[in-house]
Design an enzyme around this catalytic site. Structure first.
Site, PDB file in Angstrom:
ATOM      1  CD  GLU A   1      -6.809   2.897   6.862  1.00  0.00           C
ATOM      2  OE1 GLU A   1      -5.949   2.159   7.368  1.00  0.00           O
ATOM      3  OE2 GLU A   1      -7.370   2.649   5.781  1.00  0.00           O
TER       4      GLU A   1
ATOM      5  NE  ARG B   1      -4.213   0.164   1.867  1.00  0.00           N
ATOM      6  CZ  ARG B   1      -5.352   0.612   1.333  1.00  0.00           C
ATOM      7  NH1 ARG B   1      -5.471   1.881   0.991  1.00  0.00           N
ATOM      8  NH2 ARG B   1      -6.351  -0.208   1.138  1.00  0.00           N
TER       9      ARG B   1
END
Length: 775
Positions: free
Chosen positions: A725, A320
């Site tokens: 997030e 990621r």
């Protein structure tokens, strides 16, 4: 925002967190508040005092003889498999048998009548080990020939070599990004109660009950149906309770079954911090080519991560990081590579953003470098590199996903105007030109964050709804509540679907007994997945009620409508509870299991291509800081945020998430420093040595606005977007503003290249370094 009636569940309206009153009054029950049955025992971990060694043996005689000790568990006592690796790689034993891999590694567990007795006894063990050389960071690990803990990833598009060779400007640099401790208010804890046969019930503070269930079953050597994991709420998680809870759940369950007595394990804060993983540190080497207008032509990046002694979740975390190394910017030619390095430190793990923040901060560093090299405002360079659309060919990510919902230009433009960025920047340049001790900086940074688990199979959720004959509703779903308001949002969805009062809904603990095979509450997907699963269950029940009401009262199905507190059947307006009672008497099934899986996502890791994200969330933050060039100390004067959450399910909760994420992101990049000594011991292992932001550290002026005009183009729950997030990365604006303030001492001719966290010490050293060159 004015609160509206909650008759309809108030979706898209402010609603207080369902446990807010209990939180502030101390009535909210956590795992440690569960009454202990008579005979409850307490466990504590015995840990290593060296960072790397060959394990020869452990003399536990004094431990066993200590007052109150009932038993000691070692690897030899594990009835099933000695492994709690969350990815199934088999590289994370509960207790080691051959090698010690990090300072503070759990080696055994003491079970005693009291927690204090277990804690004191654990220190009496005599460990025999041959000490080996150790490597604590990714650069030292590479130099020592350490292996990767998992397979690396490469994302590539275009022709990087030729593009880089022909670019008008080119620069290289290195950015060191520190890790971060989760510092949840409630520490790790597990409480296991033995049952008959193979059964065991585990109450614990975990974001991933299904994984805890499977790990306990795996270590005990029993099927998963013998293990029940319950989670009412957590006092914070931030990713630190996604896989790191496995050890504690397993130790408690193993001891409970072995001794046939309830067992609780709750480490103190020091052991919690030394024995559990953190955000991954990264060393990022970048090579970027660009033209005279600041437009990026080619990027070549290498991302080396401190992963620790085992793989844990380092594979998807470092993946990621690459997925977000573009942030909001289009790279015509790009090559990004990860290096998940093994180190002799605790195994790092999930943390809010899951590697994304490390990728984003690298993108912003390259933008900053280009701006200083060309003498431009970094915001001008940012705008020049934003993703475009299919028509201009600037909408393809390094992983070959098209950006089809790009609104970053509008978000940044609106924030730039609303916060008065241009005039404030001119004022700050004028202030710094006076050459005083105090210097100011300002930065406006964007974020584009992909939403979905990159492991496609995790993008699923289940829910269970019971409607009782009195009209009350019981709601259970696979997500976990850690203070973020997930239960409130999902209950709002159900209330809206049934058009009933929010208070009619009972939100119950997450348990593997009711919803099986759940995914972790992570990746900002809690509301997206569980909200849709709950809606599916509600719609099933509504379909049955419509069919019943149409037949019972002799109307067409389309004449049955759910309205606030009632069901309209033809010309009649019947109270909700009357319809439910009638349906029960007619033997209508009033329970449903709902399910949802995210559509239209796929990912080919080997090829580095696919559509790993269902959609993107966007945001922007402008921060102004003042630094003291004599001490390096600083404060955040003002922050303005505009963030995109689509059509918010609950604006007041979402604003709280944005505020908290920003402050936590700011802390990661400024005050929160992890430090290991030469022996490999973590020295920042308590609040006395590890500095999270306090209330006094928040921006003096803090303006947070949601982009109310935004609506998710994809069919998410009520067209909302994830919020957990994405706003974390808005804290980068503080880091960039500090950089500008430091650069002022050398008249902005050079990028300060601050490493993170930019502690006052690092700020001072950078000021002195640049001032020396300016002289």
């Amino acid at each position: 925002m004015k609160h509206q009636s909650n008759i309809r569940g108030a979706v898209h309206e402010d609603r207080q967190h369902d446990s807010a009153i209990k939180h502030v009054r101390g009535l909210a029950e956590y795992t440690d508040d569960i009454p202990e049955p008579v005979g409850t025992l307490h466990a504590y971990l015995g840990v290593s005092s060296v960072a790397h060694a060959t394990l020869r043996g452990i003399d536990l005689s004094e431990v066993r003889a200590a007052p109150g000790v009932v038993d000691v568990l070692t690897a030899a006592d594990i009835p099933g498999h000695n492994d709690i690796s969350p990815t199934g790689r088999g590289d994370e034993p509960v207790f080691p048998t051959e090698k010690i891999e990090f300072h503070g590694q759990p080696l055994f567990a003491v079970i005693a009548e009291t927690r204090d007795a277990a804690r004191r006894a654990a220190a009496l063990a005599k460990v025999e080990a041959d000490v080996l050389p150790h490597a604590l960071d990714p650069i030292a690990a590479q130099a020592a020939g350490y292996p990767l803990v998992t397979d690396p990833l490469k994302l590539e598009r275009g022709e990087v070599g030729p593009a880089m060779a022909s670019t008008p400007h080119r620069l290289q640099g290195r950015l060191v990004v520190g890790g971060q401790d989760h510092m949840y208010l409630e520490g790790q804890i597990a409480f296991a109660l033995p049952g008959e046969d193979e059964d065991v019930i585990v109450h614990c503070s975990t974001q991933h009950p299904s994984e805890a269930q499977h790990m306990v079953a795996h270590v005990l050597g029993v099927p998963s149906n013998a293990v029940v994991v319950n989670v009412r709420r957590m006092g914070g998680g931030f990713g630190g309770k996604e896989s790191q809870m496995n050890l504690f759940a397993v130790v408690a369950a193993m001891a409970a079954k072995r001794l046939n007595r309830p067992v609780k394990i709750r480490p103190d804060r020091d052991q919690d911090m030394t024995a559990t993983g953190k955000r991954h540190d990264f060393v990022i080497d970048y090579d970027v080519g660009f033209d005279g207008a600041g437009r990026i032509r080619a990027v070549d990046g290498s991302f080396a991560a401190r992963c620790g002694w085992s793989s844990d979740l380092s594979g998807p975390v470092t993946d990621r990081a690459l997925f977000h190394a573009d942030n909001a910017y289009f790279y015509p030619h790009v090559r990004l590579q990860s290096r998940p390095m093994k180190t002799n430190t605790v195994s790092n793990t999930a943390f809010r953003g899951f590697g994304g923040p490390q990728g984003v901060v690298a993108a912003e560093r390259m933008i900053e470098e280009i701006a200083y090299a060309l003498g431009k405002d970094p915001l001008e360079v940012r705008k020049a590199n934003f993703y475009g659309d299919a028509e201009d060919g600037r909408n393809l990510t390094p992983y070959h996903q098209e950006v089809t919902d790009n609104i970053i230009g509008r978000v940044v433009s609106e924030l730039e105007d609303s916060c008065g960025y241009q005039q404030r920047r001119r004022d700050i340049l004028a202030f710094n030109a006076e050459g005083g001790v105090l210097r100011k900086g300002i930065a406006l940074t964007p974020v584009k964050f992909g939403i979905s688990f990159t492991a496609t199979h995790y993008n699923q959720a289940g829910a269970l709804i019971h409607v009782y004959s009195d009209g009350s509703v019981h709601l259970n779903h696979g997500g976990t509540e850690m203070g973020q308001g997930l239960n409130t949002k999902v209950a709002q969805v159900v209330a809206d679907a049934f058009q009933i009062d929010f208070e009619r809904i009972k939100i119950t603990r997450t348990t593997t007994e009711k919803v099986p095979n759940t995914s972790a509450t992570a990746a900002s997907s809690g509301s997206d997945l569980n909200g849709m699963a709950a809606l599916d269950a509600a719609e099933q029940i509504k379909t049955r009620l419509v069919e019943f009401a149409a037949g019972h009262w002799g109307v067409r199905p389309e004449e049955v409508r759910f309205v606030p507190g009632h069901v309209q059947v033809g010309a009649q307006l019947l109270p909700w509870e009357q319809v439910i009672k009638a349906a029960y008497m007619a033997r209508v099934h009033l329970s449903a299991a709902g399910f949802y899986k995210t559509p239209d996502i796929h990912w080919d890791r080997a090829a580095g291509k696919g559509r790993p994200f269902y959609y993107y969330a966007y945001g922007a933050s402008c921060s102004e800081v003042t630094i003291d060039t004599l001490t390096g100390e600083y404060r955040v004067e003002r922050t303005d945020i505009l963030h995109d959450v689509g059509r918010s399910l609950n604006p007041v909760l979402d604003r709280g998430q944005v505020e908290g994420a920003f402050v936590q992101g700011m802390g990661w990049l400024t005050t929160e420093e992890l430090w290991w000594d030469q022996k490999g011991a973590l020295r920042t292992h308590a609040p006395s040595t590890y500095k999270i932001p306090l209330a006094s550290d928040r921006p003096r002026v803090f303006n947070v606005t949601l982009a109310e005009w935004s609506e998710n183009r994809e069919r998410t729950i009520k067209r909302s977007k994830a919020v957990g997030e994405p706003p974390f990365m808005l804290g980068i604006s503080v880091f960039e503003a500090l950089s500008m303030a430091v650069a002022s001492v050398a008249d902005y001719r050079e990028c300060p290249r601050l490493d993170a966290p930019a502690t006052p010490e690092r700020v001072l050293l950078a000021v002195e370094r640049l001032a020396g060159r300016a002289a």
